[in-house]
Design a protein around this motif. Sequence first.
Motif: not given
Lengths: 157, 519
Positions: B185, B224-226, B264-268, B270-271, B440
């Motif tokens: 991130g 990450r989803s990005e 896959v993450g979801a745009g956070a 802190v994750c 965040e």
Amino acid sequence: MSSYAPWDIESARAIIAEKQSMPGALLPILHALQEEFGYIDREAEPVIADILNLSRAEVHGVLTFYHDFRQKPAARHVLKLCRAESCQARGSEALAAHAAARLRIAFGGTTADGSVTLEPVYCLGLCSVSPAAMLDGRVVARLDERKLDTLLAKAGR
Amino acid sequence: MSGLRIYVPGDAAAVAVGADEIAVAFKAAAPRNGTAIDIVRNGSRGLHWLEPMVEVATSAGRIAYGPVTAADAATVLKAALANGGDHPLRLGDPEEIPFLKNQTRLTFARCGIIDPRSLDDYRAHGGYKGLARALQMQAAAVVEEITQSGLRGRGGAGFPTGIKWKTAADTAADQKYIVCNADEGDSGTFADRMIMEGDPFVLIEGMTIAGIAVGATKGCVYIRSEYPHAIAVLDDAIAAARKGRMLGTRVAGSPHAFDLEVRVGAGAYVCGEETALLDSLEGKRGMVRAKPPLPAHKGLFGKPTVINNVLSLATVPVILEKGAAFYRDFGMGKSRGTMPIQLAGNVKYPGLYETAFGVTLGELVEDIGGGTASGRPVRAVQVGGPLGAYFPRSLFNVPFDYEAFAKADGLIGHGGIVVFDDTVDMAKQARFAMEFCAIESCGKCTPCRVGSTRGVEVIDRIIANRDRAANTALLEDLCNTMKFGSLCALGGFTPYPVMSALTHFPEDFGAPPRLAAAE
Ligand SMILES: Cc1cc2nc3c(=O)[nH]c(=O)nc-3n(C[C@H](O)[C@H](O)[C@H](O)COP(=O)(O)O)c2cc1C
Ligand code: SF4
Ligand code: FES
Ligand code: FES
């Protein structure tokens, strides 16, 4: 441009059922629903809660925690403009102002004709070719106003 | 596979500046040139100002051209087909370009060279030699090798990887996990993405070795989803590794089982924090957990879990292949080996620069990075992502080393360097750091959740010239509260960019500039 299926609780139920036995299934389920419908309708929450044996509040809590998940249908096009430091160093704030002015919306908003949703994103990992953006999942970088205008023109704006 | 090999990077940074269009143009133009071509979508070499940089395999080795635009595609292809012939964009042997030639590529040895989706190509370039050696060793000896190498976590905290592995190895359980943190991130960083897109098997191999070393049979990569390109390449590589029996019930014909999946993450942001990441993997909100228990004792689904950054895991194979001493011999002090440094922002030569620890910040920014892209003077450099400090030029003599950066009130984090020229307003940068923390924050602790919002307001008052002295004192107070009262580094480290901006660039906050003598 992304085209999504209209919301349909029965096909949503099938998507949920297909993934229900994965360990930690909630995020994969939400991703799959959003991929299919472009957003996650409220109607899905009790169904997911029921199938995964969670409370509805837990499902809602997860859905709202993550920036990615949408609770309302998105516009035909989603433009995510990076507003993190490397892009800032290459002029992304001026670009952000330009995009907002051209679309006449604030970040997070959707144009009146429903063609474009403008969202901020904090780094796309394209910092070596800043400023960067993502239009409907496709990455674009070394952006300037002219390039951004071309992109928006393609999105019908 | 009969045609001439032409490399057009499939790396997202190259794609974002037109690489896909060039691949299409090449394919269309090839028949007109009467030659069969075989386009390989390699990763990036990391010379990003030259992207899209295409290469052709000639009798004299690879010849590069760049940066290629769609308009140049036809003429570049023609030159390339003439055994790497002349063209205004011809760069020659890419490995002779000083930016690349002067690097020490251990983690990135294959990135940009091989076909990332080809297990054969990976093997032909030395892949799976580390695993082969690990399979001949006792599990405890593998852990010891990592400890001896001096490898420290590349995700930011710099914790010794071998010690983390030993804790998980020593914890008995029916199931253990290896989790790869690919949330990347931090702004200004892209090395994890480049490895996953350019040499995904090295990550798979590293995770497999980790699994065997600590007795874990399941692995999970949280991306990450990005990063849709990285997700696609890694998915393909995992499928190829399974097919080649390098993942599954008997890895490489050994008695060891190990398999992997991508989540896959979801745009956070802190994750990316390891315990929030575990919660996210379990399908919950990404809330930071208090430690203890350590993930190595009670991690994913309550089981012992090794969680490491992509670069940490991708460095494991070369350590096993060449030995701990080989790796440890690079570097300085307690920072051993090499660091893949990422140069970004307003810099003339942005890209990936892997080198032994010890290089100074000034060398990185001025010599290797070539100063600013705008041609204006460098004013500030943020190192280590959104939680990293801003450095003025007067601190350019600080060597890239965990301890030296900590001593200078900064951190190297994941190795990202973002350069700003003299048009930057440091009060605005400090405000953004607070704003980012507010956006965040996971919400668990008050100093982070509320403090960051208050921080934005206080900086706004300073910018608006309201009670400057009192508000500056208040900001310092607030930073102290966040630093010492936050559970994780999001709230705890946001004071770094804020306080460094205030300390080194007081004139942007309406205070007199620091005396030159103090610099
Ligand atoms: C807010 C926050 C975000 C983080 N983001 C990441 C990240 O994106 N990637 C990463 O590897 N580590 C990240 N970390 C560090 C992890 O918590 C953890 O230290 C790391 O994954 C351990 O792996 P390593 O020892 O190999 O570095 C973050 C930490 C914090 C507090
Ligand atoms: S410091 Fe912030 S992000 Fe970290 S645990 Fe506390 S509230 Fe969550
Ligand atoms: S800061 Fe914009 S892509 Fe990384
Ligand atoms: S191993 Fe990744 S969630 Fe099960």
